[in-house]
Design a protein around this motif. Structure first.
Motif, PDB file in Angstrom:
ATOM      1  N   GLY A   1       0.823  -1.230  -0.222  1.00 40.54           N
ATOM      2  CA  GLY A   1      -0.068  -0.090   0.060  1.00 40.54           C
ATOM      3  C   GLY A   1       0.926   1.102  -0.046  1.00 40.54           C
ATOM      4  N   PRO A   2      -0.035   2.466  -0.082  1.00 43.70           N
ATOM      5  CA  PRO A   2       0.872   3.560  -0.136  1.00 43.70           C
ATOM      6  C   PRO A   2       1.453   3.887   1.333  1.00 43.70           C
ATOM      7  CG  PRO A   2      -1.524   4.192   0.075  1.00 43.70           C
ATOM      8  CD  PRO A   2      -1.153   2.451  -0.103  1.00 43.70           C
ATOM      9  N   ILE A   3       2.034   5.088   1.632  1.00 44.31           N
ATOM     10  CA  ILE A   3       2.629   5.777   2.791  1.00 44.31           C
ATOM     11  C   ILE A   3       2.233   6.995   2.923  1.00 44.31           C
ATOM     12  CG2 ILE A   3       4.991   6.424   1.797  1.00 44.31           C
ATOM     13  CD1 ILE A   3       6.246   5.498   4.584  1.00 44.31           C
ATOM     14  N   CYS A   4       2.016   7.332   4.305  1.00 43.45           N
ATOM     15  CA  CYS A   4       1.503   8.625   4.406  1.00 43.45           C
ATOM     16  C   CYS A   4       2.770   9.597   5.122  1.00 43.45           C
ATOM     17  CB  CYS A   4       0.289   8.779   5.633  1.00 43.45           C
ATOM     18  SG  CYS A   4      -0.275  10.265   6.039  1.00 43.45           S
ATOM     19  N   GLU A   5       3.066  10.657   4.533  1.00 43.78           N
ATOM     20  CA  GLU A   5       4.106  11.476   4.847  1.00 43.78           C
ATOM     21  C   GLU A   5       3.285  12.922   5.242  1.00 43.78           C
ATOM     22  OE1 GLU A   5       7.010  11.858   2.015  1.00 43.78           O
ATOM     23  OE2 GLU A   5       7.967   9.953   2.745  1.00 43.78           O
ATOM     24  N   GLY A   6       2.867  13.076   6.689  1.00 41.39           N
ATOM     25  CA  GLY A   6       2.352  14.368   6.870  1.00 41.39           C
ATOM     26  C   GLY A   6       0.742  14.235   6.697  1.00 41.39           C
ATOM     27  N   ALA A   7       0.365  14.745   5.818  1.00 42.79           N
ATOM     28  CA  ALA A   7      -1.166  14.548   5.468  1.00 42.79           C
ATOM     29  C   ALA A   7      -1.345  14.158   4.098  1.00 42.79           C
ATOM     30  CB  ALA A   7      -1.790  16.021   5.796  1.00 42.79           C
ATOM     31  N   ILE A   8      -0.148  13.873   3.544  1.00 45.97           N
ATOM     32  CA  ILE A   8      -0.065  13.291   2.188  1.00 45.97           C
ATOM     33  C   ILE A   8       0.145  11.965   2.024  1.00 45.97           C
ATOM     34  CG2 ILE A   8       0.920  13.784  -0.389  1.00 45.97           C
ATOM     35  CD1 ILE A   8       1.367  16.917   0.618  1.00 45.97           C
ATOM     36  N   TRP A   9      -0.502  11.377   1.142  1.00 41.36           N
ATOM     37  CA  TRP A   9      -0.123   9.832   0.788  1.00 41.36           C
ATOM     38  C   TRP A   9       0.569   9.762  -0.628  1.00 41.36           C
ATOM     39  CZ3 TRP A   9      -1.414   5.659   3.919  1.00 41.36           C
ATOM     40  CH2 TRP A   9      -2.247   5.993   4.989  1.00 41.36           C
ATOM     41  N   ARG A  10       1.469   9.006  -0.569  1.00 41.53           N
ATOM     42  CA  ARG A  10       2.378   8.650  -1.690  1.00 41.53           C
ATOM     43  C   ARG A  10       2.608   7.285  -1.906  1.00 41.53           C
ATOM     44  NH1 ARG A  10       7.420   7.183  -1.106  1.00 41.53           N
ATOM     45  NH2 ARG A  10       8.539   7.942   0.974  1.00 41.53           N
ATOM     46  N   SER A  11       2.809   6.654  -3.242  1.00 42.98           N
ATOM     47  CA  SER A  11       3.252   5.566  -3.666  1.00 42.98           C
ATOM     48  C   SER A  11       4.553   5.414  -2.967  1.00 42.98           C
ATOM     49  CB  SER A  11       3.494   5.191  -5.067  1.00 42.98           C
ATOM     50  OG  SER A  11       1.999   5.139  -5.483  1.00 42.98           O
ATOM     51  N   ARG A  12       4.833   3.991  -2.743  1.00 46.56           N
ATOM     52  CA  ARG A  12       6.324   3.675  -2.189  1.00 46.56           C
ATOM     53  C   ARG A  12       7.351   3.654  -3.134  1.00 46.56           C
ATOM     54  NH1 ARG A  12       5.749   1.794   3.258  1.00 46.56           N
ATOM     55  NH2 ARG A  12       3.678   1.313   3.866  1.00 46.56           N
ATOM     56  N   TYR A  13       8.373   4.167  -2.935  1.00 44.06           N
ATOM     57  CA  TYR A  13       9.353   4.349  -3.874  1.00 44.06           C
ATOM     58  C   TYR A  13      10.098   2.569  -3.929  1.00 44.06           C
ATOM     59  CZ  TYR A  13       9.579   9.055  -3.023  1.00 44.06           C
ATOM     60  OH  TYR A  13       9.514  10.385  -2.888  1.00 44.06           O
ATOM     61  N   ASN A  14      10.729   2.309  -5.164  1.00 45.88           N
ATOM     62  CA  ASN A  14      11.409   1.132  -5.351  1.00 45.88           C
ATOM     63  C   ASN A  14      12.192   0.410  -4.063  1.00 45.88           C
ATOM     64  OD1 ASN A  14       9.870   1.414  -7.758  1.00 45.88           O
ATOM     65  ND2 ASN A  14      11.741   1.508  -9.132  1.00 45.88           N
ATOM     66  N   GLU A  15      12.942   1.459  -3.580  1.00 41.14           N
ATOM     67  CA  GLU A  15      13.836   0.986  -2.657  1.00 41.14           C
ATOM     68  C   GLU A  15      13.386   0.569  -1.054  1.00 41.14           C
ATOM     69  OE1 GLU A  15      14.272   3.609  -4.221  1.00 41.14           O
ATOM     70  OE2 GLU A  15      15.959   3.582  -5.376  1.00 41.14           O
ATOM     71  N   GLU A  16      12.079   1.159  -0.821  1.00 36.37           N
ATOM     72  CA  GLU A  16      11.315   1.142   0.060  1.00 36.37           C
ATOM     73  C   GLU A  16      10.552  -0.320   0.034  1.00 36.37           C
ATOM     74  OE1 GLU A  16      10.068   5.602   1.427  1.00 36.37           O
ATOM     75  OE2 GLU A  16       8.825   4.533  -0.027  1.00 36.37           O
TER      76      GLU A  16
END
Length: 268
Positions: free
Chosen positions: A234-249
């Motif tokens: 799934g995605p990851i939340c940074e602050g109040a913004i959700w984003r797709s995980r990077y390849n390394e993650e």
């Protein structure tokens, strides 16, 4: 590729296993009257494969076509598995002779070549004009540019990328069949990873031992795997913004060998 039809003389070998056997047909909740089965084998009977293999082995031996080595050292070679036979030849004449010998040996065993499912293909970079059919006595075989043999896509120009794309397409079908499980919030991620490794990844990697990959092939394989991993983690939340995980993650969470490296190891 030659495919054989239903065996005839082998019926005599199987009659003893069906002695006194009756069957009924069930339609919804109603059963038909019982009837006797006098030939053939029960569905799933282990003798079916054994008896057919015995017959096929005798056919290939009687045809006297080479089964060892490779086509680089002989004019014609035969590969047989279950009811599929592949004849490799360096010339149309030797191919005709081998097909005639195989057909003659098969008919002595009560088998015949299934012309509808038998295809003819020319391999190599240098191809002169040939007809769209290949005729051998009473038989006519369609010429094709590709066909699936034992689950592997074989093309006239030995294009491995086509086989890899076919594997990705089949794995995609498995993925979409399991997508509701992979995105379920009440299932632990580690179980989703197990589902990917046991039900999706093997479909994609079927025949990977023979793949000669290009950089574009590796890119497609990586993109497919990361699509599934992003669905699992799934995605990851940074602050109040959700984003797709990077390849390394993704690969840090996955903590397994990536798909491209796994294919390389499989080849080795």
């Amino acid at each position: 590729m030659l495919e054989f039809g239903i065996p005839l003389k082998l019926v005599r070998l199987t009659q003893a296993t069906m002695e006194g056997t009756t069957a009924k047909v069930k339609v919804e909740n109603e059963l038909s009257e019982s009837f006797h089965i006098q030939n053939g084998l029960r569905q799933g009977d282990a003798l079916a494969c054994i008896l057919f293999n015995i017959a096929l082995k005798k056919i290939t031996r009687d045809a006297n076509i080479h089964q060892r080595g490779n086509i680089f050292y002989k004019s014609v070679q035969i590969l047989a598995y279950v009811d599929n036979i592949d004849i490799n030849s360096r010339s149309p004449k030797s191919l005709q002779e081998a097909t005639i010998a195989l057909d003659r040996a098969a008919r002595r065993m009560g088998l015949e070549i299934n012309q509808a499912n038998t295809k003819y293909m020319i391999c190599g970079t240098k191809k002169k004009y040939v007809e769209n059919v290949f005729k051998v006595k009473h038989m006519t075989f369609e010429r094709v540019n590709s066909f699936v043999y034992l689950g592997t896509l074989i093309t006239t120009d030995n294009n491995t990328s086509a086989e890899i794309n076919n594997g990705i397409a089949l794995a995609n079908r498995s993925y979409f069949g399991l997508v509701n499980i992979l995105k379920a919030k009440n299932i632990n991620r580690k179980y989703k990873v197990i589902i990917y490794k046991t039900l999706i990844k093997p479909v994609l990697m079927y025949g990977a031992e023979t793949w000669v990959r290009s950089k574009a092939d590796e890119l497609r394989l990586g993109v497919f795997e990361r699509k599934i991993l992003r669905r699992i983690y799934g995605p990851i939340c940074e602050g109040a913004i959700w984003r797709s995980r990077y390849n390394e993650e993704l690969y840090h969470l996955y903590d397994e060998t990536d798909l491209v490296t796994t294919v390389t190891i499989t080849r080795l």
